[in-house]
Scaffold this motif. Structure first.
Motif, PDB file in Angstrom:
ATOM      1  N   LEU A   1      -0.255  41.025  60.242  1.00 45.48           N
ATOM      2  CA  LEU A   1       0.427  39.598  59.772  1.00 45.48           C
ATOM      3  C   LEU A   1       0.975  38.849  61.220  1.00 45.48           C
ATOM      4  N   ALA A   2       1.385  39.614  61.946  1.00 45.89           N
ATOM      5  CA  ALA A   2       1.881  38.935  63.353  1.00 45.89           C
ATOM      6  C   ALA A   2       0.408  38.457  63.885  1.00 45.89           C
ATOM      7  N   LEU A   3      -0.576  38.959  64.119  1.00 45.03           N
ATOM      8  CA  LEU A   3      -1.761  38.415  64.643  1.00 45.03           C
ATOM      9  C   LEU A   3      -2.295  37.252  63.882  1.00 45.03           C
ATOM     10  N   ASP A   4      -1.980  37.156  62.653  1.00 47.05           N
ATOM     11  CA  ASP A   4      -2.277  36.016  61.744  1.00 47.05           C
ATOM     12  C   ASP A   4      -1.641  34.570  62.055  1.00 47.05           C
ATOM     13  N   ASP A   5      -0.305  34.930  62.375  1.00 49.39           N
ATOM     14  CA  ASP A   5       0.591  33.851  63.117  1.00 49.39           C
ATOM     15  C   ASP A   5       0.220  33.559  64.235  1.00 49.39           C
ATOM     16  N   LEU A   6      -0.190  34.611  65.141  1.00 50.73           N
ATOM     17  CA  LEU A   6      -0.673  34.099  66.593  1.00 50.73           C
ATOM     18  C   LEU A   6      -2.057  33.516  66.722  1.00 50.73           C
ATOM     19  N   ALA A   7      -2.909  33.654  65.728  1.00 51.45           N
ATOM     20  CA  ALA A   7      -4.262  33.392  65.659  1.00 51.45           C
ATOM     21  C   ALA A   7      -3.990  31.723  65.411  1.00 51.45           C
TER      22      ALA A   7
ATOM     23  N   SER B   1       8.886  32.545  70.532  1.00 45.78           N
ATOM     24  CA  SER B   1       8.786  32.428  68.942  1.00 45.78           C
ATOM     25  C   SER B   1       9.626  33.580  68.420  1.00 45.78           C
ATOM     26  N   GLY B   2       9.781  34.775  68.948  1.00 46.06           N
ATOM     27  CA  GLY B   2      10.357  35.894  68.447  1.00 46.06           C
ATOM     28  C   GLY B   2       9.250  36.841  67.556  1.00 46.06           C
ATOM     29  N   LEU B   3       8.018  36.518  67.620  1.00 44.59           N
ATOM     30  CA  LEU B   3       6.751  37.056  66.814  1.00 44.59           C
ATOM     31  C   LEU B   3       6.701  38.321  67.215  1.00 44.59           C
ATOM     32  N   PHE B   4       6.878  38.967  68.575  1.00 42.14           N
ATOM     33  CA  PHE B   4       6.696  40.249  68.971  1.00 42.14           C
ATOM     34  C   PHE B   4       8.158  40.961  69.733  1.00 42.14           C
ATOM     35  N   ASN B   5       8.553  41.912  69.645  1.00 40.33           N
ATOM     36  CA  ASN B   5       9.453  42.582  70.147  1.00 40.33           C
ATOM     37  C   ASN B   5       9.414  42.513  71.688  1.00 40.33           C
ATOM     38  N   VAL B   6       8.123  42.915  71.802  1.00 38.25           N
ATOM     39  CA  VAL B   6       7.910  43.365  73.419  1.00 38.25           C
ATOM     40  C   VAL B   6       6.406  42.420  73.770  1.00 38.25           C
ATOM     41  N   VAL B   7       6.617  41.577  75.072  1.00 36.78           N
ATOM     42  CA  VAL B   7       5.808  40.946  75.683  1.00 36.78           C
ATOM     43  C   VAL B   7       5.681  41.403  76.996  1.00 36.78           C
TER      44      VAL B   7
END
Length: 344
Positions: free
Chosen positions: A177-183, A311-317
């Protein structure tokens, strides 16, 4: 001399007004060095960051606002209020950057908090091409992405098996789901392919999934004595305690991806190892994040990473600035029970 302002003055004034509207008081958070293996870092809860209000009703039909994450359903149209790399960014020579404060309404927390069934429903609602996967026992809801997400293909690089069989292409549905947003966001940069080293990676021997609690001894029962202690005649040696089960990292539970490159429709490749041009210990965004050589690829990679982080999409970058282990990739992950964001 005319009392009317010159065209040049009007243009400059408009630019300054526009910049003032875009730039907001920001400040980079102080972060301690971390690796992608960390699971339980503490962080204080704080108000939700801008653009992080997208939420899924656990058991509902999908996003409460009908949106699609980083972009509100329409590729190329940023969601109102969404945070990202502000115009001017790091390139403006000291423009400030803000790591979002953790919030239960952030995208990472929202996706991480979904039940497996709710995650399945949301994938079906979005029409994400996927199939169930096997061979990843620690992943709660293992799947394979079977087609492009919003026109962006996620392709494993250097895997030993075909895509249909490689364990490195397995992901938990929450990460998908997060990768869908990322895409959807990457498509605004003209990116059509994400090249990754791995999503899932097998955990250490004896590892157990975080949701499965290790067995505890019965109440009141004493722990066995330490092994190696001298044994008196007629006594049996104390049994050596079993080794504690290994703690899996986010790759082992299918909630992380290591991105090696982004590829555009015209064939341009933004390669992390070749084009990031950063320095270990330097901040990836904000003051001091300038690349060693300000190439267009290095600049664009920072725009992408800083926008993803805010964006707060991932906890860790994690970027190559984190340590040598990340010299050739970006690490993005979701931690289901963490209350923090980390950018290095």
């Amino acid at each position: 001399m005319s009392a009317l302002p010159s065209r040049r003055a009007l243009t400059l004034g408009a630019a300054l007004i526009g910049a003032a509207a875009l730039l907001t008081p920001l400040g980079i958070a102080s972060l301690r060095h971390a690796s992608e293996e960390r699971v339980d870092d503490p962080a204080a809860a704080a108000p939700a960051p801008p653009g992080a209000a997208t939420a899924l009703a656990d058991g509902g039909d999908g996003p409460l606002d009908g949106g699609a994450g980083l972009l509100d359903g329409n590729v190329g149209e940023p969601a109102d209020g969404d945070a990202g790399l502000l115009d001017g960014g790091w390139e403006a020579g000291g423009a400030r950057f803000e790591l979002p404060a953790w919030s239960a309404s952030s995208r990472a927390a929202t996706y991480g908090g979904l039940s497996a069934d709710a995650c399945d429903r949301e994938m079906k609602r979005r029409g994400i091409p996927h199939a169930p996967a096997r061979g990843a026992p620690l992943v709660d809801r293992p799947i394979r992405i079977t087609g492009p997400l919003r026109g962006v293909t996620f392709r494993g690089d250097g895997v030993a098996k075909p895509r249909s069989a490689s364990p490195f292409d397995i992901a938990d549905c929450r990460l998908v789901l997060a990768l869908d947003d990322l895409a959807a966001f990457l498509a605004t940069h003209g990116i059509v392919e994400v090249v990754h080293f791995s999503m899932h990676r097998p955990g250490p021997a004896g590892a157990v999934a975080p949701t499965k609690a290790a067995a505890k001894p019965p109440a009141g029962k004493k722990a066995p004595k330490a092994a190696g202690k001298a044994v008196k005649p007629g006594e049996r040696a104390a049994k050596k305690p079993a080794a504690a089960p290994g703690r899996p990292n986010q790759h082992a539970i299918g909630l992380a991806i290591d991105v090696a490159a982004f590829v555009k429709a015209d064939g341009t490749r933004l390669d992390v190892k070749a084009d990031w041009l950063g320095a270990i210990g330097a901040p990836p965004c904000g003051p001091g994040s300038e690349p060693k050589a300000p190439s267009p690829h290095a600049i664009e990679l920072r725009e992408i990473v800083c926008s993803i982080s805010t964006s707060g999409l991932f906890n860790v970058v994690l970027t190559p600035n984190a340590n040598e282990a990340h010299a050739d990739h970006f690490h993005f992950d979701i931690k289901r029970h963490a209350h923090y964001f980390l950018l290095e």
